[in-house]
Enzyme design. Structure first.
Site, short mmCIF file in Angstrom:
data_model
loop_
_atom_site.label_atom_id
_atom_site.label_comp_id
_atom_site.label_asym_id
_atom_site.label_seq_id
_atom_site.Cartn_x
_atom_site.Cartn_y
_atom_site.Cartn_z
N HIS A 134 0.84 -1.21 0.00
CA HIS A 134 0.00 0.00 0.00
C HIS A 134 0.88 1.26 0.00
O HIS A 134 0.68 2.16 -0.82
CB HIS A 134 -0.91 -0.03 1.24
N GLU A 135 1.84 1.31 0.89
CA GLU A 135 2.70 2.49 0.99
C GLU A 135 3.54 2.69 -0.27
O GLU A 135 3.74 3.81 -0.73
CB GLU A 135 3.60 2.40 2.24
N HIS A 138 1.60 4.42 -3.01
CA HIS A 138 1.51 5.89 -2.89
C HIS A 138 2.71 6.54 -3.60
O HIS A 138 2.57 7.59 -4.22
CB HIS A 138 1.51 6.31 -1.41
N GLU A 195 -6.25 6.74 -1.91
CA GLU A 195 -6.27 5.58 -1.01
C GLU A 195 -6.80 4.34 -1.73
O GLU A 195 -6.28 3.24 -1.54
CB GLU A 195 -7.13 5.88 0.23
ZN LIG Z 1 -2.62 5.17 2.26
#
Ligand SMILES: [Zn+2]
Length: 274
Positions: A134-135, A138, A195
């Site tokens: 997830h990170e 980004h 997100e």
């Molecule tokens: Zn996030």
């Protein structure tokens, strides 16, 4: 036979978008088709990421726990190995910070930070891979570039030239835009669309590495359960795990499952021991 889906994957398309933005600031497009305004070059973003990472290493206690470092590196290495080469990130630096914070971050330029407190909530390698995937997304989807560019345009006092040079005057604001909860103490949340992208492509990435995407929902449930404790998870403050998000994650997990099965069949079976 294992079907090669690499050319059609959102991650591949995302790589093309990243490439595009090095040529023309306005032509970038996110993997879900959002047009992105990016005022900073990948080189500038990498420098900001590297400078901010050095700052984090000064501000936080770096863990010397060999086993914990080996575990986190094992997971991070397996996930980063799935980042398509067109991103041009040739090496990754992974640091574990000795802190109760339930948190992790990735920065442009191939930097990953994991707080030891996260390992109490991310209870196995698949859950840790969920957070790292997830990170990383980004960063790959240039979300911090978007955020910095936006704050530049809306005149929040960030001057592009100063930011790009890593001016100390703007350091705090820059680091906050990169998703680091320094100085102000609160992390700025990304937008909902960002997100969703990070959830979707993050699961794609970890599943391709052979980590089980079915662990994403339990991970965020653990995160919610930890909210009543002495140190509520920092990650939860920027990632509310309400019913909507959980339902979305369940759908995404079903999409990622074939990638996981393909990876396992191809021999990608990570065995990172906590
Ligand atoms: Zn996030």
């Amino acid at each position: 036979m294992v079907k090669d889906t690499s050319m059609t994957s959102p991650l591949f398309k995302l790589g093309l978008a990243a490439l595009c933005s090095t040529l023309l600031a306005s032509c970038a497009q996110s993997p879900t088709g959002r047009s992105q305004m990016l005022l900073f070059s990948p080189q500038q973003m990498s420098k900001l990421g590297a400078d901010s990472f050095e700052e984090m290493k000064k501000q936080e206690k770096v863990s010397k726990d060999a086993r914990m470092n080996a575990y986190v590196s094992c997971v991070a290495k397996a996930v980063t190995a799935q980042v398509p080469s067109q991103y041009g990130i040739t090496s990754w630096e992974v640091v574990v910070f000795d802190s109760k914070q339930v948190n992790a971050f990735a920065l442009p330029g191939g930097k990953i930070g994991v707080y030891s407190g996260l390992l109490k909530v991310a209870k196995n390698q698949d859950q840790l891979a969920t957070v790292i995937g997830h990170e990383l997304t980004h960063v790959l989807a240039q979300h911090s570039n978007e955020r910095l560019s936006r704050s530049q345009l809306t005149g929040l006092g960030l001057a592009a030239a100063d930011i790009a040079m890593g001016s100390s005057e703007y350091r705090g604001a820059t680091m906050a835009a990169l998703g680091l909860g320094v100085e102000v103490g609160v992390m700025l949340p990304y937008g909902r669309e960002q997100e969703s992208e990070a959830d979707r492509l993050g699961l794609d990435l970890m599943a391709r590495a052979g980590f089980n995407p079915a662990e994403a929902v339990p991970l965020w449930q653990n995160m919610s359960a930890a909210a009543g404790g002495k140190a509520p998870p920092q990650l939860l403050s920027t990632h509310p795990s309400n019913e909507n998000r959980i339902a979305e994650l369940q759908a995404l997990q079903a999409e990622a499952m074939p990638l996981y099965e393909q990876a396992r069949a191809a021999g990608l079976v990570p065995q990172c021991k906590a």
